[in-house]
Design an enzyme around this catalytic site. Structure first.
Site, PDB file in Angstrom:
ATOM      1  N   GLY A  60      -2.208 -22.848  -2.136  1.00 31.27           N
ATOM      2  CA  GLY A  60      -3.624 -22.552  -1.998  1.00 31.27           C
ATOM      3  C   GLY A  60      -4.096 -21.772  -3.198  1.00 31.27           C
ATOM      4  N   SER A  77      -4.478 -18.712  -3.479  1.00 32.14           N
ATOM      5  CA  SER A  77      -3.837 -17.412  -3.648  1.00 32.14           C
ATOM      6  C   SER A  77      -2.346 -17.495  -3.945  1.00 32.14           C
ATOM      7  CB  SER A  77      -4.049 -16.553  -2.393  1.00 32.14           C
ATOM      8  OG  SER A  77      -3.489 -17.185  -1.269  1.00 32.14           O
ATOM      9  N   GLY A  78      -1.747 -18.692  -3.926  1.00 33.85           N
ATOM     10  CA  GLY A  78      -0.335 -18.768  -4.245  1.00 33.85           C
ATOM     11  C   GLY A  78       0.344 -20.012  -3.720  1.00 33.85           C
ATOM     12  N   ASP A 106     -11.002 -14.015   6.140  1.00 31.99           N
ATOM     13  CA  ASP A 106     -10.773 -15.444   5.879  1.00 31.99           C
ATOM     14  C   ASP A 106     -10.173 -16.113   7.118  1.00 31.99           C
ATOM     15  OD1 ASP A 106     -10.914 -17.739   4.371  1.00 31.99           O
ATOM     16  OD2 ASP A 106      -9.014 -17.404   3.329  1.00 31.99           O
TER      17      ASP A 106
END
Length: 296
Positions: free
Chosen positions: A15, A17-18, A131
């Site tokens: 995603g 973020s990582g 989120d």
């Protein structure tokens, strides 16, 4: 625990973020989910707003994905989180495997109840998730549902318990509450940050029930401006007919455009949709869905 002790088994997902991989810890034989990401570009003053701080505060809850260790590799500019492995994946992925057929109400009530428990734990420790969506609710083969991915989380209370201002215009746009689009409302105190999570939960529950996005469902990749218009200016989506009054009331309590009228997590934990559910039936329904999707 060291990064060199972890052996990759397979890729689980990626995603913004990582990257997440399934790994084997050689010294103990334990299996984990390893999330690797580049160091956040934050100053010292923002240290408490990192994912690592949110994970530290989240420790101790059976309803939030557990972090076993945070490992750094300064040479590679990498930060790695050794996380509890949720072997059935995310509810978003399960929904897709079911051909976008929504979850039955008993399983949905279980998911909502466990998400509320996780959010209550986070909020009590001054953390807003920011989120909440189907891809950040994870499940295992036993049917346990847990809140995961704290990459967008923010701390709205400092370590002394004092309120702090937080930027809440983060997370997936389709699950953002109306006030998060407003320049004035983009920075909120504790009540506003927690209320944003409640809206996200309402949108998530509606999507898990209907099998499609609550806002602009026909658009495969809706534009930011279209989503903003639909969320801020459009009608609040309702649960379709044929659902229970309890489910309709739960979603309506979450999807109040005015955050001051929106139910709190504590109020929702007492809502009949989750508080009066048959816990055994709900857990069994969730286990059956997991077993069904694993066969596919």
């Amino acid at each position: 625990m060291r990064l060199s002790d972890l052996e990759e088994i397979c890729h689980l997902g990626a995603g913004a973020s990582g990257v997440v991989t399934k790994v084997h810890h050689r010294p103990t034989g334990a299996v984990f989910a390893l999330k690797t990401t580049f160091f956040p570009d934050r100053g010292v003053d923002d240290d408490e707003q990192t994912e690592a701080e949110a994970l530290r505060r989240s420790a101790g809850s059976p309803h939030v994905v557990r972090c076993h260790a945070v490992l750094a590799d300064p040479d590679e500019n990498v930060l790695a989180y050794v996380l509890e492995l949720m072997d059935a994946g995310t509810l978003g992925a399960i929904l897709k495997k079911r051909g976008n057929r929504g979850l039955p109400e008993p399983a949905l009530a279980e998911a909502a109840a466990r998400c509320l428990d996780g959010l209550a734990h986070l909020h009590a420790r001054g953390v807003a998730h920011l989120d909440v969506n189907p891809d950040n609710l994870l499940v295992n083969a036993k049917g346990d549902v847990k809140v995961g991915d704290l990459s967008e989380s923010r701390t709205f209370l400092d370590r002394a318990g004092a309120a702090r201002r937080v930027h809440v215009a983060v997370g997936k746009t389709a699950y953002m509450s109306p006030e998060r689009f407003a320049p004035v409302g983009a920075r909120e105190g504790p009540r506003g940050a927690a209320a944003a999570d409640v809206w996200g939960l309402g949108v998530t529950v509606l999507e898990l029930f209907t099998g499609r996005r609550a806002f602009l469902p026909a658009a495969e990749r809706p534009q930011y401006a279209d989503l903003r218009r639909a969320i801020c200016d459009g009608e609040v989506p309702a649960v379709p007919e044929g659902s229970s009054p309890e489910l309709r009331g739960f979603v309506a309590a979450c999807l109040q455009k005015d955050p001051r009228r929106r139910a709190t997590v504590t109020q929702l934990q007492a809502h009949p949709f989750v508080a009066r559910r048959d816990v055994e039936e709900s857990r069994r329904a969730m286990r059956e869905i997991v077993a069904e999707t694993k066969k596919e």
